[in-house]
Write a protein that holds these residues in place. Structure first.
Motif, PDB file in Angstrom:
ATOM      1  N   LYS A   1      -6.859 -16.219   8.590  1.00  0.00           N
ATOM      2  CA  LYS A   1      -7.936 -15.257   8.866  1.00  0.00           C
ATOM      3  C   LYS A   1      -8.685 -15.664  10.149  1.00  0.00           C
ATOM      4  O   LYS A   1      -9.018 -14.813  10.982  1.00  0.00           O
ATOM      5  CB  LYS A   1      -8.901 -15.251   7.666  1.00  0.00           C
TER       6      LYS A   1
ATOM      7  N   PRO B   1      -1.764  -8.678   1.142  1.00  0.00           N
ATOM      8  CA  PRO B   1      -1.986  -7.924  -0.094  1.00  0.00           C
ATOM      9  C   PRO B   1      -2.512  -8.846  -1.206  1.00  0.00           C
ATOM     10  O   PRO B   1      -2.422 -10.070  -1.094  1.00  0.00           O
ATOM     11  CB  PRO B   1      -0.587  -7.402  -0.437  1.00  0.00           C
ATOM     12  N   GLU B   2      -3.050  -8.244  -2.244  1.00  0.00           N
ATOM     13  CA  GLU B   2      -3.592  -8.956  -3.425  1.00  0.00           C
ATOM     14  C   GLU B   2      -2.675 -10.058  -3.944  1.00  0.00           C
ATOM     15  O   GLU B   2      -3.107 -11.142  -4.289  1.00  0.00           O
ATOM     16  CB  GLU B   2      -3.753  -7.937  -4.577  1.00  0.00           C
ATOM     17  N   TRP B   3      -1.361  -9.711  -4.051  1.00  0.00           N
ATOM     18  CA  TRP B   3      -0.404 -10.602  -4.699  1.00  0.00           C
ATOM     19  C   TRP B   3       0.031 -11.776  -3.820  1.00  0.00           C
ATOM     20  O   TRP B   3       0.845 -12.612  -4.240  1.00  0.00           O
ATOM     21  CB  TRP B   3       0.850  -9.819  -5.150  1.00  0.00           C
ATOM     22  N   HIS B   4      -0.509 -11.883  -2.607  1.00  0.00           N
ATOM     23  CA  HIS B   4       0.001 -12.919  -1.697  1.00  0.00           C
ATOM     24  C   HIS B   4      -0.183 -14.318  -2.314  1.00  0.00           C
ATOM     25  O   HIS B   4      -1.279 -14.680  -2.724  1.00  0.00           O
ATOM     26  CB  HIS B   4      -0.705 -12.847  -0.337  1.00  0.00           C
TER      27      HIS B   4
ATOM     28  N   LYS C   1      -4.891 -19.054   3.574  1.00  0.00           N
ATOM     29  CA  LYS C   1      -5.408 -17.701   3.847  1.00  0.00           C
ATOM     30  C   LYS C   1      -6.585 -17.753   4.819  1.00  0.00           C
ATOM     31  O   LYS C   1      -6.659 -16.959   5.756  1.00  0.00           O
ATOM     32  CB  LYS C   1      -5.864 -17.030   2.544  1.00  0.00           C
TER      33      LYS C   1
ATOM     34  N   GLN D   1      -5.261  -6.332   9.023  1.00  0.00           N
ATOM     35  CA  GLN D   1      -5.618  -5.784   7.700  1.00  0.00           C
ATOM     36  C   GLN D   1      -5.559  -6.847   6.602  1.00  0.00           C
ATOM     37  O   GLN D   1      -6.069  -6.648   5.510  1.00  0.00           O
ATOM     38  CB  GLN D   1      -4.757  -4.551   7.339  1.00  0.00           C
TER      39      GLN D   1
ATOM     40  N   GLY E   1       0.868  -1.189   0.000  1.00  0.00           N
ATOM     41  CA  GLY E   1       0.000   0.000   0.000  1.00  0.00           C
ATOM     42  C   GLY E   1       0.894   1.224   0.000  1.00  0.00           C
ATOM     43  O   GLY E   1       2.064   1.126   0.391  1.00  0.00           O
TER      44      GLY E   1
END
Ligand code: NAD
Length: 323
Positions: free
Chosen positions: A241, A227-230, A237, A224, A35
Motif C-alpha cells: 500500500k 480483494p477481500e480474500w487476498h 499488504k 484499487q 469484482g
C-alpha cells in the motif's frame, strides 16, 4: 470481420514450439473474482487484447466456479478468427467444491472445460495448485492421465501450477523428460517477490517453459488494492500500500512499473496479468511497448524497491504438508 493484430513481442515457451505473447491474458477476473464483470465487458476486453497482439489466454474451472471458462469461451468465439490464432490454457484438479487430482476426475474435467470453452482442444492443460494434493499422486496418476489426453488430442501440452517453488522440482525430478512441458508460478516474479529467479536455470536445463502470473501480486500492486480474500499478511499488504501511495504521489502508475519489472526477464515466456476492462488491456499493452522503447523508470523502481525491501520475498503458506 477480420481483426487487424498489432505487433506484440512473442516469446518461445520451452520446447513446445509455441510462441506466446510476452503479456498473457489472465482470465480469472472474467469469473468476477476481483469484482463483477458484465458479459459485454468481458467480450470487449478479450477482443481488445487480441487486437493488440495478446495471443495467450489462461483460465481454470475454479475461477468464479466455471464462470471464467464460460466467459472466455464466448469471447473467443466472438473473435471469429481461426482457432490456431490463439493459445488457450486451462486447468484441472481444483474446483469450487475442492481438489481432486484423480485420473477419473481430470479425464471428466477436460471434457467439461472444452464444452464451456466451446473448443475441441486446449493448448495447455495444467494440474491446478498441486501443493493441495499429494505430489506423488500428481507424478504417478495425474500426469500419466494427462499424457493420455495429450495422445487423444484434447490438450497439446501439459503443465503444473502452484505457489511454493519446491513443488516444481519435486515433480520435474520424478517424471520422464518432456512429460511436463510448462510450469505456471504466481506471485514469485514481481517487484515485491522475485524468488522464481533462482529456479530459472533449472527450468531452462529441463527445457520447461515458464509462465509467471500475477505481476501485480493479485491486486496488492494496484491503486484499487487487493480483494477481500487476498492471503498476504497485514505487513505485506501495508508495505505494498505504501509503494502504491508513493507512485501515486509522483504521478506514476504502479501497475506499469510492476508489469514492466516482470516483463524485463526474457527467460519468462509469458507474464499473465488479470484483466477485466478495455482500459486495463490498453494500459498493460502500452507498458510493454514503452519498456521496449524507453526502458523501465529506474528512479521510481529503486524507490519502490526500497519501500518493499523489508518484505522482499515474503510469501504466505499454501497447500498441505507433503511427506
Ligand atoms: P494480477 O497480479 O494480474 O492482478 C490482477 C488485478 O489487477 C485485477 O484486479 C485486475 O483488474 C487488476 N489490473 C490489471 N491491470 C490493471 C491496470 N492496468 N490498472 C489497474 N488494475 C489492473 O493477478 P491475477 O489476476 O491473480 O493473475 C493473473 C492471471 O494468472 C490470473 O487471472 C490467472 O489466469 C493466472 N493465475 C494462475 C494461478 C494458478 O494457476 N495457481 C494463480 C494466480 C494467477
Amino acid at each position: 470481420m477480420a481483426i487487424p493484430q498489432t505487433k506484440m513481442e512473442l516469446r518461445p515457451m520451452g520446447n513446445t514450439g509455441l510462441k506466446v505473447s510476452a503479456v498473457g491474458f489472465g482470465a480469472s477476473p472474467l469469473g468476477s473474482v476481483f469484482g463483477p464483470v458484465a458479459e459485454d465487458d468481458a467480450i470487449a476486453t478479450v477482443r481488445e487484447a487480441f487486437r493488440l497482439g495478446i495471443n495467450f489466454f489462461d483460465t481454470s474451472p475454479y475461477y468464479g466456479a466455471t464462470l471464467s471458462e464460460k466467459m472466455l469461451g464466448k469471447a473467443l468465439k466472438a473473435l471469429q478468427v481461426p482457432r490456431s490464432d490463439y493459445i488457450v490454457a486451462t486447468k484441472c484438479g481444483r474446483y469450487e467444491e475442492g481438489f481432486d487430482f484423480s485420473a477419473e476426475r481430470v479425464r471428466k474435467s477436460i471434457d467439461e472445460s472444452l464444452e464451456r470453452l466451446q473448443l475441441d482442444y486446449v493448448d495447455i492443460l495444467h494440474c491446478h495448485d498441486i501443493e493441495f494434493g499429494s505430489l506423488d499422486q500428481i507424478v504417478s496418476e495425474t500426469i500419466p492421465a494427462l499424457q493420455k489426453l495429450k495422445q487423444e488430442g484434447k490438450a497439446r501440452f501439459i503443465g503444473i501450477t502452484g505457489l511454493p517453488l519446491d513443488i516444481f522440482t519435486y515433480v520435474l525430478d520424478r517424471v520422464p523428460p518432456g512429460t511436463v512441458d510448462v510450469i505456471l508460478s504466481y506471485c514469485h516474479y514481481g517487484v515485491n517477490d522475485s524468488a522464481l529467479l533462482g529456479l530459472l536455470p533449472y527450468l531452462k536445463s529441463k527445457g520447461v517453459g515458464v509462465i509467471s502470473a500475477s505481476p501485480l501480486a493479485m491486486g496488492l500492486l494496484t491503486e484499487q488494492g487487493p480483494p477481500e480474500w487476498h492471503p498476504a499478511s497485514p505487513e505485506l499488504k501495508s508495505a505494498c500500500k505504501a509503494a502504491v501511495a508513493h507512485c501515486k504521489s509522483k504521478g506514476k502508475k504502479i501497475t506499469k512499473l510492476a508489469l514492466q519489472y516482470s516483463l524485463a526477464n526474457k527467460e519468462i515466456s509469458s507474464v499473465l496479468v488479470g484483466m477485466s476492462s478495455v482500459l486495463q488491456v490498453e494500459e498493460n499493452v502500452a507498458a510493454v511497448t514503452e519498456l521496449e522503447g524507453l526502458g523501465i523508470d529506474k528512479e521510481t523502481l529503486s524507490e519502490v524497491e526500497a519501500i518493499l525491501e523489508p518484505v522482499k520475498n515474503l510469501t504466505w503458506p499454501s497447500g498441505i504438508h507433503q511427506n
